[in-house]
Design a protein around this motif. Sequence first.
Motif, PDB file in Angstrom:
ATOM      1  N   ILE A  51       0.834  -1.198   0.000  1.00 31.64           N
ATOM      2  CA  ILE A  51       0.000   0.000   0.000  1.00 31.64           C
ATOM      3  C   ILE A  51       0.868   1.248   0.000  1.00 31.64           C
ATOM      4  CG2 ILE A  51      -1.718   1.281   1.326  1.00 31.64           C
ATOM      5  CD1 ILE A  51      -2.766  -1.466   2.296  1.00 31.64           C
ATOM      6  N   ARG A  52       1.950   1.219   0.764  1.00 33.40           N
ATOM      7  CA  ARG A  52       2.831   2.397   0.815  1.00 33.40           C
ATOM      8  C   ARG A  52       3.568   2.609  -0.509  1.00 33.40           C
ATOM      9  NH1 ARG A  52       3.665   0.714   6.646  1.00 33.40           N
ATOM     10  NH2 ARG A  52       2.268   2.162   7.702  1.00 33.40           N
ATOM     11  N   SER A  53       3.901   1.524  -1.199  1.00 37.70           N
ATOM     12  CA  SER A  53       4.536   1.701  -2.510  1.00 37.70           C
ATOM     13  C   SER A  53       3.531   2.233  -3.528  1.00 37.70           C
ATOM     14  CB  SER A  53       5.160   0.395  -2.989  1.00 37.70           C
ATOM     15  OG  SER A  53       4.171  -0.569  -3.258  1.00 37.70           O
ATOM     16  N   ALA A  54       2.255   1.851  -3.395  1.00 37.58           N
ATOM     17  CA  ALA A  54       1.217   2.412  -4.272  1.00 37.58           C
ATOM     18  C   ALA A  54       1.040   3.896  -3.988  1.00 37.58           C
ATOM     19  CB  ALA A  54      -0.098   1.669  -4.080  1.00 37.58           C
ATOM     20  N   ALA A  55       1.142   4.286  -2.714  1.00 34.59           N
ATOM     21  CA  ALA A  55       1.039   5.702  -2.349  1.00 34.59           C
ATOM     22  C   ALA A  55       2.169   6.497  -2.982  1.00 34.59           C
ATOM     23  CB  ALA A  55       1.056   5.857  -0.833  1.00 34.59           C
ATOM     24  N   GLU A  56       3.359   5.943  -2.969  1.00 33.91           N
ATOM     25  CA  GLU A  56       4.501   6.614  -3.592  1.00 33.91           C
ATOM     26  C   GLU A  56       4.292   6.730  -5.095  1.00 33.91           C
ATOM     27  OE1 GLU A  56       9.263   5.820  -4.167  1.00 33.91           O
ATOM     28  OE2 GLU A  56       8.247   4.982  -2.415  1.00 33.91           O
ATOM     29  N   MET A  57       3.708   5.678  -5.693  1.00 37.86           N
ATOM     30  CA  MET A  57       3.487   5.657  -7.131  1.00 37.86           C
ATOM     31  C   MET A  57       2.480   6.738  -7.559  1.00 37.86           C
ATOM     32  SD  MET A  57       2.112   2.480  -9.426  1.00 37.86           S
ATOM     33  CE  MET A  57       0.549   2.436  -8.567  1.00 37.86           C
ATOM     34  N   ILE A  58       1.419   6.957  -6.753  1.00 37.58           N
ATOM     35  CA  ILE A  58       0.417   7.955  -7.143  1.00 37.58           C
ATOM     36  C   ILE A  58       0.712   9.335  -6.577  1.00 37.58           C
ATOM     37  CG2 ILE A  58      -1.386   6.236  -7.470  1.00 37.58           C
ATOM     38  CD1 ILE A  58      -2.618   7.133  -4.821  1.00 37.58           C
ATOM     39  N   GLY A  59       1.748   9.436  -5.766  1.00 34.59           N
ATOM     40  CA  GLY A  59       2.197  10.739  -5.307  1.00 34.59           C
ATOM     41  C   GLY A  59       1.496  11.289  -4.084  1.00 34.59           C
TER      42      GLY A  59
END
Length: 104
Positions: A76-84
């Motif tokens: 989830i945190r890597s997805a957050a980084e991906m969407i900014g």
Amino acid sequence: MPAAALKPKPLPTQSTAKRPVLLDLPYDPVEKRPLPPGRPREWYVSHNRRLKAMRLAIALLDSGVYMPNQARNETIRSAAEMIGVHPPSDTTCHMVRALMRYTR
């Protein structure tokens, strides 16, 4: 006249059209409006947390993570980084998994 002749033909889809059907993606985000004044601070915090959880759940579903047990905090945190967006807390990660669970 037979009933089949009275039925209108369905619109062509991507697979049946003679030429490619143009998709209107990606969608533009909805124009942001200010939040209503006069609410307790906890309301604003929970509202923003829910919005962030929804954005993250959509990003995970778009990236191919469909089951809540696949969505670990790191994912989830890597997805957050991906969407900014800022890295979510453990509470927000839990909410993302809950949203994915209830969409089934």
